[in-house]
Design a protein around this motif. Sequence first.
Motif, PDB file in Angstrom:
ATOM      1  N   THR A   1       0.806  -1.232   0.000  1.00  0.00           N
ATOM      2  CA  THR A   1       0.000   0.000   0.000  1.00  0.00           C
ATOM      3  C   THR A   1       0.829   1.268   0.000  1.00  0.00           C
ATOM      4  O   THR A   1       0.288   2.363   0.011  1.00  0.00           O
ATOM      5  CB  THR A   1      -0.942   0.040   1.223  1.00  0.00           C
ATOM      6  N   THR A   2       2.170   1.113  -0.030  1.00  0.00           N
ATOM      7  CA  THR A   2       3.023   2.296  -0.064  1.00  0.00           C
ATOM      8  C   THR A   2       2.664   3.155  -1.271  1.00  0.00           C
ATOM      9  O   THR A   2       2.623   2.669  -2.391  1.00  0.00           O
ATOM     10  CB  THR A   2       4.509   1.874  -0.158  1.00  0.00           C
ATOM     11  N   GLY A   3       2.383   4.406  -1.022  1.00  0.00           N
ATOM     12  CA  GLY A   3       2.124   5.336  -2.111  1.00  0.00           C
ATOM     13  C   GLY A   3       0.725   5.270  -2.703  1.00  0.00           C
ATOM     14  O   GLY A   3       0.455   5.894  -3.717  1.00  0.00           O
ATOM     15  N   LEU A   4      -0.157   4.527  -2.092  1.00  0.00           N
ATOM     16  CA  LEU A   4      -1.540   4.481  -2.594  1.00  0.00           C
ATOM     17  C   LEU A   4      -2.365   5.591  -1.936  1.00  0.00           C
ATOM     18  O   LEU A   4      -2.207   5.862  -0.748  1.00  0.00           O
ATOM     19  CB  LEU A   4      -2.189   3.138  -2.274  1.00  0.00           C
ATOM     20  N   ASP A   5      -3.251   6.210  -2.715  1.00  0.00           N
ATOM     21  CA  ASP A   5      -4.161   7.166  -2.080  1.00  0.00           C
ATOM     22  C   ASP A   5      -5.370   6.390  -1.539  1.00  0.00           C
ATOM     23  O   ASP A   5      -5.463   5.173  -1.717  1.00  0.00           O
ATOM     24  CB  ASP A   5      -4.568   8.293  -3.043  1.00  0.00           C
ATOM     25  N   ILE A   6      -6.286   7.094  -0.859  1.00  0.00           N
ATOM     26  CA  ILE A   6      -7.381   6.371  -0.190  1.00  0.00           C
ATOM     27  C   ILE A   6      -8.231   5.581  -1.175  1.00  0.00           C
ATOM     28  O   ILE A   6      -8.660   4.482  -0.868  1.00  0.00           O
ATOM     29  CB  ILE A   6      -8.365   7.318   0.554  1.00  0.00           C
ATOM     30  N   GLY A   7      -8.461   6.174  -2.345  1.00  0.00           N
ATOM     31  CA  GLY A   7      -9.287   5.498  -3.349  1.00  0.00           C
ATOM     32  C   GLY A   7      -8.636   4.205  -3.803  1.00  0.00           C
ATOM     33  O   GLY A   7      -9.277   3.151  -3.866  1.00  0.00           O
ATOM     34  N   ASN A   8      -7.322   4.268  -4.098  1.00  0.00           N
ATOM     35  CA  ASN A   8      -6.576   3.069  -4.512  1.00  0.00           C
ATOM     36  C   ASN A   8      -6.594   2.008  -3.421  1.00  0.00           C
ATOM     37  O   ASN A   8      -6.713   0.820  -3.684  1.00  0.00           O
ATOM     38  CB  ASN A   8      -5.091   3.401  -4.787  1.00  0.00           C
ATOM     39  N   ARG A   9      -6.459   2.454  -2.164  1.00  0.00           N
ATOM     40  CA  ARG A   9      -6.418   1.508  -1.043  1.00  0.00           C
ATOM     41  C   ARG A   9      -7.742   0.764  -0.918  1.00  0.00           C
ATOM     42  O   ARG A   9      -7.773  -0.439  -0.698  1.00  0.00           O
ATOM     43  CB  ARG A   9      -6.105   2.227   0.269  1.00  0.00           C
ATOM     44  N   SER A  10      -8.828   1.517  -1.095  1.00  0.00           N
ATOM     45  CA  SER A  10     -10.143   0.893  -1.040  1.00  0.00           C
ATOM     46  C   SER A  10     -10.296  -0.122  -2.179  1.00  0.00           C
ATOM     47  O   SER A  10     -10.837  -1.212  -1.981  1.00  0.00           O
ATOM     48  CB  SER A  10     -11.216   1.978  -1.115  1.00  0.00           C
ATOM     49  N   ASP A  11      -9.791   0.227  -3.373  1.00  0.00           N
ATOM     50  CA  ASP A  11      -9.811  -0.711  -4.504  1.00  0.00           C
ATOM     51  C   ASP A  11      -9.001  -1.956  -4.173  1.00  0.00           C
ATOM     52  O   ASP A  11      -9.424  -3.084  -4.451  1.00  0.00           O
ATOM     53  CB  ASP A  11      -9.224  -0.051  -5.766  1.00  0.00           C
ATOM     54  N   ALA A  12      -7.820  -1.742  -3.568  1.00  0.00           N
ATOM     55  CA  ALA A  12      -6.957  -2.875  -3.215  1.00  0.00           C
ATOM     56  C   ALA A  12      -7.675  -3.798  -2.233  1.00  0.00           C
ATOM     57  O   ALA A  12      -7.649  -5.020  -2.377  1.00  0.00           O
ATOM     58  CB  ALA A  12      -5.638  -2.365  -2.626  1.00  0.00           C
ATOM     59  N   ILE A  13      -8.341  -3.198  -1.236  1.00  0.00           N
ATOM     60  CA  ILE A  13      -9.069  -3.994  -0.242  1.00  0.00           C
ATOM     61  C   ILE A  13     -10.159  -4.828  -0.911  1.00  0.00           C
ATOM     62  O   ILE A  13     -10.336  -5.998  -0.613  1.00  0.00           O
ATOM     63  CB  ILE A  13      -9.659  -3.069   0.847  1.00  0.00           C
ATOM     64  N   ASP A  14     -10.879  -4.198  -1.856  1.00  0.00           N
ATOM     65  CA  ASP A  14     -11.897  -4.942  -2.607  1.00  0.00           C
ATOM     66  C   ASP A  14     -11.281  -6.156  -3.300  1.00  0.00           C
ATOM     67  O   ASP A  14     -11.811  -7.263  -3.226  1.00  0.00           O
ATOM     68  CB  ASP A  14     -12.553  -4.044  -3.667  1.00  0.00           C
ATOM     69  N   LEU A  15     -10.143  -5.933  -3.962  1.00  0.00           N
ATOM     70  CA  LEU A  15      -9.494  -7.023  -4.698  1.00  0.00           C
ATOM     71  C   LEU A  15      -9.066  -8.146  -3.762  1.00  0.00           C
ATOM     72  O   LEU A  15      -9.258  -9.326  -4.053  1.00  0.00           O
ATOM     73  CB  LEU A  15      -8.269  -6.482  -5.467  1.00  0.00           C
ATOM     74  N   PHE A  16      -8.492  -7.780  -2.609  1.00  0.00           N
ATOM     75  CA  PHE A  16      -8.023  -8.805  -1.663  1.00  0.00           C
ATOM     76  C   PHE A  16      -9.193  -9.611  -1.108  1.00  0.00           C
ATOM     77  O   PHE A  16      -9.129 -10.829  -1.017  1.00  0.00           O
ATOM     78  CB  PHE A  16      -7.254  -8.170  -0.494  1.00  0.00           C
ATOM     79  N   LEU A  17     -10.265  -8.908  -0.717  1.00  0.00           N
ATOM     80  CA  LEU A  17     -11.405  -9.611  -0.119  1.00  0.00           C
ATOM     81  C   LEU A  17     -12.122 -10.486  -1.148  1.00  0.00           C
ATOM     82  O   LEU A  17     -12.676 -11.525  -0.813  1.00  0.00           O
ATOM     83  CB  LEU A  17     -12.365  -8.620   0.533  1.00  0.00           C
ATOM     84  N   GLU A  18     -12.083 -10.077  -2.412  1.00  0.00           N
ATOM     85  CA  GLU A  18     -12.659 -10.919  -3.466  1.00  0.00           C
ATOM     86  C   GLU A  18     -11.819 -12.173  -3.650  1.00  0.00           C
ATOM     87  O   GLU A  18     -12.336 -13.276  -3.787  1.00  0.00           O
ATOM     88  CB  GLU A  18     -12.736 -10.149  -4.788  1.00  0.00           C
ATOM     89  N   PHE A  19     -10.509 -11.987  -3.628  1.00  0.00           N
ATOM     90  CA  PHE A  19      -9.585 -13.117  -3.798  1.00  0.00           C
ATOM     91  C   PHE A  19      -9.811 -14.172  -2.713  1.00  0.00           C
ATOM     92  O   PHE A  19      -9.800 -15.371  -2.965  1.00  0.00           O
ATOM     93  CB  PHE A  19      -8.148 -12.591  -3.749  1.00  0.00           C
ATOM     94  N   ILE A  20     -10.042 -13.686  -1.498  1.00  0.00           N
ATOM     95  CA  ILE A  20     -10.150 -14.561  -0.332  1.00  0.00           C
ATOM     96  C   ILE A  20     -11.541 -15.209  -0.212  1.00  0.00           C
ATOM     97  O   ILE A  20     -11.776 -16.017   0.688  1.00  0.00           O
ATOM     98  CB  ILE A  20      -9.775 -13.720   0.927  1.00  0.00           C
ATOM     99  N   GLN A  21     -12.464 -14.898  -1.138  1.00  0.00           N
ATOM    100  CA  GLN A  21     -13.783 -15.540  -1.101  1.00  0.00           C
ATOM    101  C   GLN A  21     -13.653 -17.054  -1.225  1.00  0.00           C
ATOM    102  O   GLN A  21     -14.479 -17.802  -0.737  1.00  0.00           O
ATOM    103  CB  GLN A  21     -14.699 -15.002  -2.211  1.00  0.00           C
ATOM    104  N   ASP A  22     -12.613 -17.486  -1.921  1.00  0.00           N
ATOM    105  CA  ASP A  22     -12.300 -18.909  -2.008  1.00  0.00           C
ATOM    106  C   ASP A  22     -11.432 -19.255  -0.795  1.00  0.00           C
ATOM    107  O   ASP A  22     -10.334 -18.730  -0.643  1.00  0.00           O
ATOM    108  CB  ASP A  22     -11.531 -19.162  -3.313  1.00  0.00           C
ATOM    109  N   GLU A  23     -11.948 -20.155   0.063  1.00  0.00           N
ATOM    110  CA  GLU A  23     -11.251 -20.366   1.333  1.00  0.00           C
ATOM    111  C   GLU A  23      -9.943 -21.137   1.212  1.00  0.00           C
ATOM    112  O   GLU A  23      -9.266 -21.356   2.208  1.00  0.00           O
ATOM    113  CB  GLU A  23     -12.175 -21.016   2.369  1.00  0.00           C
ATOM    114  N   ALA A  24      -9.589 -21.530  -0.007  1.00  0.00           N
ATOM    115  CA  ALA A  24      -8.292 -22.175  -0.201  1.00  0.00           C
ATOM    116  C   ALA A  24      -7.182 -21.141  -0.386  1.00  0.00           C
ATOM    117  O   ALA A  24      -6.007 -21.474  -0.431  1.00  0.00           O
ATOM    118  CB  ALA A  24      -8.350 -23.092  -1.414  1.00  0.00           C
TER     119      ALA A  24
END
Lengths: 124, 289
Positions: free
Chosen positions: B161-184
């Motif tokens: 998250t180094t150098g990300l603005d708040i909007g980018n960080r929120s996008d990153a969080i969305d991507l991570f939480l989507e990735f983790i929907q698969d419990e493997a």
Amino acid sequence: MDIIISNKTSKPIYEQIIQQMKQLIMDGVLKPGEQILSMRALARELHVSVITVQKAYETLQKDGFIETISGKGSYVSDHNINFIQEEHLRKVEGHIEEAVMIAKQNGIEEEKLLKLVNLFYNND
Amino acid sequence: MTSDYTKTIELNGISKQYKKFKLKGCTFDVPKGRIVGFIGANGAGKTTIINAILGLIKVDSGELKIFGTDYKANQSYIRENTAVVFDEYLFPENMTPSEQDLMFSKIYKHWNSRYFNSTLQRFKIPTDQKTGQFSRGMKMILSIIIAIAQDPLLIVMDEPTTGLDIGNRSDAIDLFLEFIQDEAKTIFFSSHMINDLEQIADYIILINNGEIIFSEEKDRLLENYGILKCGKSEFENINPKDYVNYRNSSVNCDLLVSNKEKTKWQYPDFLLEDASLEDILLFYIKGEL
């Protein structure tokens, strides 16, 4: 289904989820048998960690509000009418306890208190 | 290879001696299906551990397992199923995302071209522009999308998250939480900044001076840790066993405690506040002990 999480209170997020889900079930917004978001999906929507939601769901399950069928998802319990009533009864008990305490501390007699209860109960 | 492991990463007594720095018998687990945040000051040993996990450095002693196996036995399996995001954009700047798509589909075994293109579209990242022209935030989001498009079991991120603005960080969080929907799937990321990425971490591992201080469920940390505030003279009366660390100023003293409920009961007259992850980290880095 609305769930509103505050990061600015000292109340843990999983407790906020538990409380609001219970409310949604008791208010009938979530109906018996209705499928609710999976743990991971709710974590995604709320932007919180999966374990946080998992803890909330485990408590809701233990308290009989939801059921989780592995591989299928989580549902509002079918038999929750009784639970809901019990939950409400506990709420009522808490309020009465408080009322009695205040009455005792301030010399209000039992008879007077019961009269007040009658008055409120029959006056709607 | 089987998928019946429960710990995606296992470190057992990992040590590594450098000229001026030493990893001291680091031990922790990263459970499957979780997001684990790895925090510590710059120079605490985060990158060394990450390099060890990625098989980029040889450690002096200790045991390292990924997906229940190790690099010696199954290097190619581990590499095929691990994606990395570094804090710098490491891809050729003169390529467009479309050209990347073509290249990665040849490099990565499980490359998901459809995911890559639809996600770029969703985040409005142009596919026909040279990536060198992108903003830093856009490059980081692109790096994260590239990692997920490899369809790995594990994503390892060094300061994503180094150098990300708040909007980018929120996008990153969305991507991570989507990735983790698969419990493997598992995410392990390091961070020296305590920001909203921590809100999605299931576990937090703290490293200081090459030593693992704790590896703990995040909710439990926030629930148990607190800051006790007192005056200089009152500090003398507090049992050193009752706090983890403390910070002094000329007019007061802050103590980090790890059992808020007990502290409340032991020292009822003092001001006791919740501790954020940032507070906890700061006490370990800047505390007097």
